[in-house]
Design an enzyme around this catalytic site. Structure first.
Site, PDB file in Angstrom:
ATOM      1  N   GLY A 177       0.523  -1.361  -0.191  1.00  0.00           N
ATOM      2  CA  GLY A 177       0.182  -0.069   0.225  1.00  0.00           C
ATOM      3  C   GLY A 177       0.944   1.099  -0.082  1.00  0.00           C
ATOM      4  O   GLY A 177       0.389   2.084  -0.852  1.00  0.00           O
ATOM      5  N   ARG A 230       7.486   1.879   1.659  1.00  0.00           N
ATOM      6  CA  ARG A 230       7.684   0.092   1.626  1.00  0.00           C
ATOM      7  C   ARG A 230       7.875  -0.158   0.462  1.00  0.00           C
ATOM      8  O   ARG A 230       8.720  -1.142   0.198  1.00  0.00           O
ATOM      9  CB  ARG A 230       6.176  -0.199   2.446  1.00  0.00           C
ATOM     10  CG  ARG A 230       6.449  -1.904   1.877  1.00  0.00           C
ATOM     11  CD  ARG A 230       5.709  -2.639   4.080  1.00  0.00           C
ATOM     12  NE  ARG A 230       5.345  -1.667   5.150  1.00  0.00           N
ATOM     13  CZ  ARG A 230       4.520  -1.657   5.359  1.00  0.00           C
ATOM     14  NH1 ARG A 230       3.502  -2.181   4.545  1.00  0.00           N
ATOM     15  NH2 ARG A 230       4.460  -1.212   6.557  1.00  0.00           N
ATOM     16  N   GLU A 236      -8.073  -3.561   0.053  1.00  0.00           N
ATOM     17  CA  GLU A 236      -8.218  -3.745  -1.491  1.00  0.00           C
ATOM     18  C   GLU A 236      -8.073  -5.037  -2.070  1.00  0.00           C
ATOM     19  O   GLU A 236      -8.579  -4.198  -3.061  1.00  0.00           O
ATOM     20  CB  GLU A 236      -5.991  -2.885  -0.990  1.00  0.00           C
ATOM     21  CG  GLU A 236      -5.803  -1.662  -0.786  1.00  0.00           C
ATOM     22  CD  GLU A 236      -5.248  -1.315   0.277  1.00  0.00           C
ATOM     23  OE1 GLU A 236      -5.996  -2.168   1.255  1.00  0.00           O
ATOM     24  OE2 GLU A 236      -5.942  -0.142   0.855  1.00  0.00           O
ATOM     25  N   ASP A 252      -2.814  -6.389  13.298  1.00  0.00           N
ATOM     26  CA  ASP A 252      -3.455  -5.641  14.819  1.00  0.00           C
ATOM     27  C   ASP A 252      -4.617  -7.083  14.662  1.00  0.00           C
ATOM     28  O   ASP A 252      -5.186  -7.445  14.237  1.00  0.00           O
ATOM     29  CB  ASP A 252      -3.748  -4.374  14.727  1.00  0.00           C
ATOM     30  CG  ASP A 252      -4.595  -3.771  13.138  1.00  0.00           C
ATOM     31  OD1 ASP A 252      -3.851  -3.069  12.356  1.00  0.00           O
ATOM     32  OD2 ASP A 252      -5.716  -4.059  13.489  1.00  0.00           O
TER      33      ASP A 252
HETATM   34  N1  HPA Z   1      -8.995  -2.212   9.161  1.00  0.00           N
HETATM   35  C1  HPA Z   1      -9.265  -1.869   8.177  1.00  0.00           C
HETATM   36  N2  HPA Z   1      -7.790  -2.336   7.497  1.00  0.00           N
HETATM   37  C2  HPA Z   1      -6.610  -2.671   8.084  1.00  0.00           C
HETATM   38  C3  HPA Z   1      -6.374  -2.463   9.248  1.00  0.00           C
HETATM   39  C4  HPA Z   1      -7.803  -2.695   9.938  1.00  0.00           C
HETATM   40  O1  HPA Z   1      -8.267  -2.877  11.315  1.00  0.00           O
HETATM   41  N3  HPA Z   1      -5.483  -3.141  10.069  1.00  0.00           N
HETATM   42  C5  HPA Z   1      -4.819  -3.309   9.359  1.00  0.00           C
HETATM   43  N4  HPA Z   1      -5.065  -2.905   8.204  1.00  0.00           N
END
Ligand code: HPA
Length: 235
Positions: free
Chosen positions: A20, A24, A181, A204
Protein backbone atom coordinates in the site's frame (compact mmCIF):
# COMPACT_ATOMS: atom_id res chain seq x y z
CA UNK A 1 2.89 6.13 -19.57
CA UNK A 2 -0.60 5.99 -18.07
CA UNK A 3 -2.65 8.63 -16.30
CA UNK A 4 -1.15 7.83 -12.88
CA UNK A 5 2.08 5.94 -13.69
CA UNK A 6 4.86 7.80 -15.52
CA UNK A 7 6.87 4.70 -16.52
CA UNK A 8 7.47 4.11 -20.21
CA UNK A 9 6.08 1.00 -21.87
CA UNK A 10 8.46 -1.88 -21.15
CA UNK A 11 9.75 -0.35 -17.91
CA UNK A 12 7.37 -2.39 -15.72
CA UNK A 13 7.88 -6.14 -15.27
CA UNK A 14 5.24 -8.80 -15.96
CA UNK A 15 4.91 -9.43 -12.22
CA UNK A 16 4.35 -6.54 -9.82
CA UNK A 17 4.40 -6.56 -6.01
CA UNK A 18 1.95 -4.02 -4.66
CA UNK A 19 2.30 -2.84 -1.06
CA UNK A 20 0.00 0.00 0.00
CA UNK A 21 2.74 2.37 1.08
CA UNK A 22 5.20 4.05 -1.32
CA UNK A 23 7.95 3.91 1.33
CA UNK A 24 7.44 0.16 1.66
CA UNK A 25 7.89 -0.11 -2.10
CA UNK A 26 11.14 1.84 -1.73
CA UNK A 27 12.24 -0.39 1.17
CA UNK A 28 11.69 -3.50 -0.96
CA UNK A 29 13.52 -2.00 -3.94
CA UNK A 30 16.45 -0.86 -1.74
CA UNK A 31 16.81 -4.08 0.24
CA UNK A 32 15.73 -6.94 -1.99
CA UNK A 33 16.26 -5.93 -5.64
CA UNK A 34 19.39 -5.30 -7.69
CA UNK A 35 19.85 -3.09 -10.75
CA UNK A 36 16.91 -1.03 -9.54
CA UNK A 37 15.41 1.76 -11.59
CA UNK A 38 12.81 4.22 -10.28
CA UNK A 39 10.29 4.23 -13.15
CA UNK A 40 7.50 6.42 -11.76
CA UNK A 41 7.01 8.92 -8.97
CA UNK A 42 3.75 10.52 -10.03
CA UNK A 43 1.93 11.68 -6.84
CA UNK A 44 4.88 10.27 -4.81
CA UNK A 45 3.56 6.79 -5.56
CA UNK A 46 6.91 5.18 -6.35
CA UNK A 47 7.32 2.34 -8.84
CA UNK A 48 10.63 0.52 -9.17
CA UNK A 49 11.81 -2.21 -11.51
CA UNK A 50 14.80 -4.40 -10.69
CA UNK A 51 16.03 -7.96 -10.47
CA UNK A 52 15.38 -10.58 -7.80
CA UNK A 53 17.50 -13.71 -8.28
CA UNK A 54 17.91 -12.67 -11.91
CA UNK A 55 14.18 -12.24 -12.56
CA UNK A 56 12.74 -8.86 -13.48
CA UNK A 57 10.20 -7.71 -10.91
CA UNK A 58 8.48 -4.39 -10.30
CA UNK A 59 7.30 -3.04 -6.99
CA UNK A 60 5.08 -0.04 -6.45
CA UNK A 61 2.39 1.30 -4.17
CA UNK A 62 -1.34 0.72 -4.46
CA UNK A 63 -2.22 3.50 -2.06
CA UNK A 64 -4.99 2.87 0.47
CA UNK A 65 -8.46 1.60 -0.30
CA UNK A 66 -10.51 0.28 -3.18
CA UNK A 67 -10.48 3.39 -5.40
CA UNK A 68 -6.71 3.71 -5.23
CA UNK A 69 -5.81 0.06 -5.88
CA UNK A 70 -8.59 0.02 -8.50
CA UNK A 71 -6.76 2.73 -10.46
CA UNK A 72 -3.20 1.42 -10.11
CA UNK A 73 -3.96 -2.24 -10.78
CA UNK A 74 -6.13 -1.37 -13.80
CA UNK A 75 -3.41 0.79 -15.34
CA UNK A 76 -0.73 -1.84 -14.64
CA UNK A 77 -2.78 -4.59 -16.26
CA UNK A 78 -4.01 -2.61 -19.26
CA UNK A 79 -1.29 -0.05 -20.05
CA UNK A 80 1.83 -1.97 -19.03
CA UNK A 81 0.78 -5.53 -19.96
CA UNK A 82 1.33 -6.75 -16.41
CA UNK A 83 0.25 -10.41 -16.03
CA UNK A 84 0.39 -10.83 -12.27
CA UNK A 85 -0.12 -8.56 -9.28
CA UNK A 86 0.64 -9.71 -5.75
CA UNK A 87 -0.71 -7.33 -3.14
CA UNK A 88 1.37 -7.42 0.03
CA UNK A 89 -0.27 -5.74 2.95
CA UNK A 90 -1.48 -5.81 6.50
CA UNK A 91 -4.86 -6.59 7.99
CA UNK A 92 -6.77 -6.50 11.25
CA UNK A 93 -8.02 -9.82 12.68
CA UNK A 94 -11.66 -10.10 13.73
CA UNK A 95 -10.88 -13.20 15.74
CA UNK A 96 -8.44 -14.10 18.48
CA UNK A 97 -7.77 -17.36 16.59
CA UNK A 98 -5.24 -15.26 14.69
CA UNK A 99 -2.17 -13.59 16.19
CA UNK A 100 -0.09 -10.62 15.07
CA UNK A 101 2.52 -11.65 12.47
CA UNK A 102 0.33 -14.49 11.13
CA UNK A 103 0.65 -14.71 7.36
CA UNK A 104 -2.46 -15.16 5.20
CA UNK A 105 -3.00 -15.99 1.54
CA UNK A 106 -6.34 -14.51 0.49
CA UNK A 107 -8.57 -17.11 -1.17
CA UNK A 108 -11.67 -14.89 -1.29
CA UNK A 109 -12.40 -11.23 -0.63
CA UNK A 110 -15.94 -10.24 0.40
CA UNK A 111 -17.11 -6.65 0.35
CA UNK A 112 -20.12 -4.32 0.66
CA UNK A 113 -18.42 -2.24 -2.02
CA UNK A 114 -20.26 -1.64 -5.29
CA UNK A 115 -16.91 -1.36 -7.13
CA UNK A 116 -17.13 -4.69 -9.00
CA UNK A 117 -20.78 -4.15 -9.85
CA UNK A 118 -20.47 -0.62 -11.19
CA UNK A 119 -17.06 -1.06 -12.85
CA UNK A 120 -17.53 -4.47 -14.46
CA UNK A 121 -21.11 -5.60 -13.84
CA UNK A 122 -19.77 -8.31 -11.57
CA UNK A 123 -22.67 -8.83 -9.16
CA UNK A 124 -20.90 -11.08 -6.63
CA UNK A 125 -20.09 -9.71 -3.21
CA UNK A 126 -17.36 -12.34 -2.73
CA UNK A 127 -14.57 -12.65 -5.31
CA UNK A 128 -11.85 -15.25 -5.67
CA UNK A 129 -8.09 -14.74 -6.10
CA UNK A 130 -7.39 -14.96 -9.84
CA UNK A 131 -5.22 -17.36 -11.84
CA UNK A 132 -2.55 -19.66 -10.46
CA UNK A 133 -0.55 -17.23 -8.34
CA UNK A 134 -2.45 -18.16 -5.14
CA UNK A 135 -1.35 -21.78 -5.61
CA UNK A 136 2.21 -20.76 -6.47
CA UNK A 137 2.40 -18.78 -3.22
CA UNK A 138 1.24 -21.84 -1.27
CA UNK A 139 3.82 -24.01 -3.04
CA UNK A 140 6.61 -21.52 -2.37
CA UNK A 141 5.59 -21.29 1.28
CA UNK A 142 5.63 -25.09 1.55
CA UNK A 143 9.07 -25.30 -0.03
CA UNK A 144 10.54 -22.84 2.43
CA UNK A 145 8.57 -24.07 5.48
CA UNK A 146 6.74 -20.78 5.85
CA UNK A 147 3.38 -21.17 7.56
CA UNK A 148 0.63 -19.50 5.59
CA UNK A 149 -3.13 -19.81 5.98
CA UNK A 150 -5.71 -19.55 3.19
CA UNK A 151 -8.51 -17.23 4.25
CA UNK A 152 -11.56 -15.18 3.29
CA UNK A 153 -11.08 -11.47 4.00
CA UNK A 154 -13.45 -8.58 4.38
CA UNK A 155 -12.43 -5.70 2.11
CA UNK A 156 -13.90 -2.63 3.81
CA UNK A 157 -14.18 1.02 2.78
CA UNK A 158 -14.15 1.97 6.43
CA UNK A 159 -11.19 2.23 8.79
CA UNK A 160 -12.74 4.41 11.50
CA UNK A 161 -16.27 3.68 12.68
CA UNK A 162 -18.43 4.16 15.79
CA UNK A 163 -19.52 0.54 15.55
CA UNK A 164 -17.65 -2.17 17.41
CA UNK A 165 -19.53 -5.12 15.95
CA UNK A 166 -18.37 -7.29 13.06
CA UNK A 167 -20.04 -6.05 9.84
CA UNK A 168 -22.81 -8.21 8.33
CA UNK A 169 -20.83 -9.15 5.21
CA UNK A 170 -17.92 -10.37 7.32
CA UNK A 171 -20.32 -12.47 9.40
CA UNK A 172 -22.04 -13.81 6.27
CA UNK A 173 -18.77 -15.15 4.84
CA UNK A 174 -17.00 -15.84 8.11
CA UNK A 175 -14.19 -13.42 7.26
CA UNK A 176 -11.23 -13.78 9.58
CA UNK A 177 -9.71 -10.36 8.88
CA UNK A 178 -10.38 -6.91 7.46
CA UNK A 179 -8.31 -4.95 4.95
CA UNK A 180 -9.18 -2.39 2.29
CA UNK A 181 -7.95 -3.45 -1.18
CA UNK A 182 -8.14 -7.13 -2.18
CA UNK A 183 -11.73 -7.05 -3.52
CA UNK A 184 -10.95 -4.35 -6.12
CA UNK A 185 -7.73 -6.05 -7.20
CA UNK A 186 -9.57 -9.36 -7.69
CA UNK A 187 -12.42 -7.61 -9.54
CA UNK A 188 -10.04 -5.96 -12.01
CA UNK A 189 -8.11 -9.19 -12.55
CA UNK A 190 -11.30 -11.19 -13.02
CA UNK A 191 -12.62 -8.74 -15.60
CA UNK A 192 -9.29 -8.55 -17.45
CA UNK A 193 -8.36 -12.24 -17.20
CA UNK A 194 -5.16 -11.57 -15.21
CA UNK A 195 -3.48 -13.17 -12.17
CA UNK A 196 -3.98 -11.61 -8.75
CA UNK A 197 -3.20 -12.63 -5.20
CA UNK A 198 -3.10 -10.91 -1.84
CA UNK A 199 -0.66 -11.80 0.90
CA UNK A 200 -1.45 -10.27 4.26
CA UNK A 201 0.33 -10.09 7.59
CA UNK A 202 -1.91 -9.64 10.62
CA UNK A 203 -0.87 -6.26 12.05
CA UNK A 204 -3.58 -5.98 14.69
CA UNK A 205 -6.05 -8.19 16.51
CA UNK A 206 -9.18 -6.08 16.82
CA UNK A 207 -10.87 -7.75 19.85
CA UNK A 208 -7.74 -7.47 22.04
CA UNK A 209 -6.12 -4.34 20.58
CA UNK A 210 -2.85 -6.25 20.20
CA UNK A 211 -0.80 -4.77 17.35
CA UNK A 212 2.57 -4.64 15.66
CA UNK A 213 4.39 -1.38 16.44
CA UNK A 214 5.45 0.93 13.63
CA UNK A 215 9.08 -0.13 14.22
CA UNK A 216 8.25 -3.82 14.07
CA UNK A 217 6.29 -3.46 10.84
CA UNK A 218 9.26 -3.26 8.50
CA UNK A 219 10.94 -6.44 9.72
CA UNK A 220 7.64 -8.23 10.35
CA UNK A 221 6.94 -7.93 6.66
CA UNK A 222 10.24 -9.54 5.61
CA UNK A 223 8.82 -13.10 5.40
CA UNK A 224 5.88 -11.88 3.32
CA UNK A 225 8.10 -9.84 0.98
CA UNK A 226 10.48 -12.77 0.41
CA UNK A 227 7.58 -15.14 -0.22
CA UNK A 228 6.08 -12.76 -2.79
CA UNK A 229 9.46 -12.33 -4.50
CA UNK A 230 10.15 -16.09 -4.56
CA UNK A 231 6.71 -16.54 -6.15
CA UNK A 232 7.48 -13.82 -8.72
CA UNK A 233 10.58 -15.78 -9.75
CA UNK A 234 8.35 -18.76 -10.61
CA UNK A 235 5.72 -16.78 -12.55
N1 HPA B 1 -8.96 -2.23 9.15
C1 HPA B 1 -8.74 -2.09 7.86
N2 HPA B 1 -7.56 -2.31 7.31
C2 HPA B 1 -6.56 -2.68 8.10
C3 HPA B 1 -6.73 -2.83 9.47
C4 HPA B 1 -8.01 -2.59 10.01
O1 HPA B 1 -8.23 -2.71 11.21
N3 HPA B 1 -5.54 -3.19 10.00
C5 HPA B 1 -4.67 -3.26 8.98
N4 HPA B 1 -5.27 -2.95 7.83
Amino acid sequence: MSVHIAAKKGEIAKTVLLPGDPLRAKYIADNFLTEVKLVSQTRNIFYYTGLYKGKEVSVGASGMGIPSIGIYSYELFTEFDVDTIIRIGTCGAYTTDLKVFDLLNVEFAASESTYAKYAWEIEDDKLSHQGNVFNMINECANNSSVIIKPTTVHTSDIFYTKSSSIPAIAQKYNCSVVEMEAFALFANAQYLGKNAAALLTVSDVIPTGDHISADQRQTALKTMIELALETAVLM
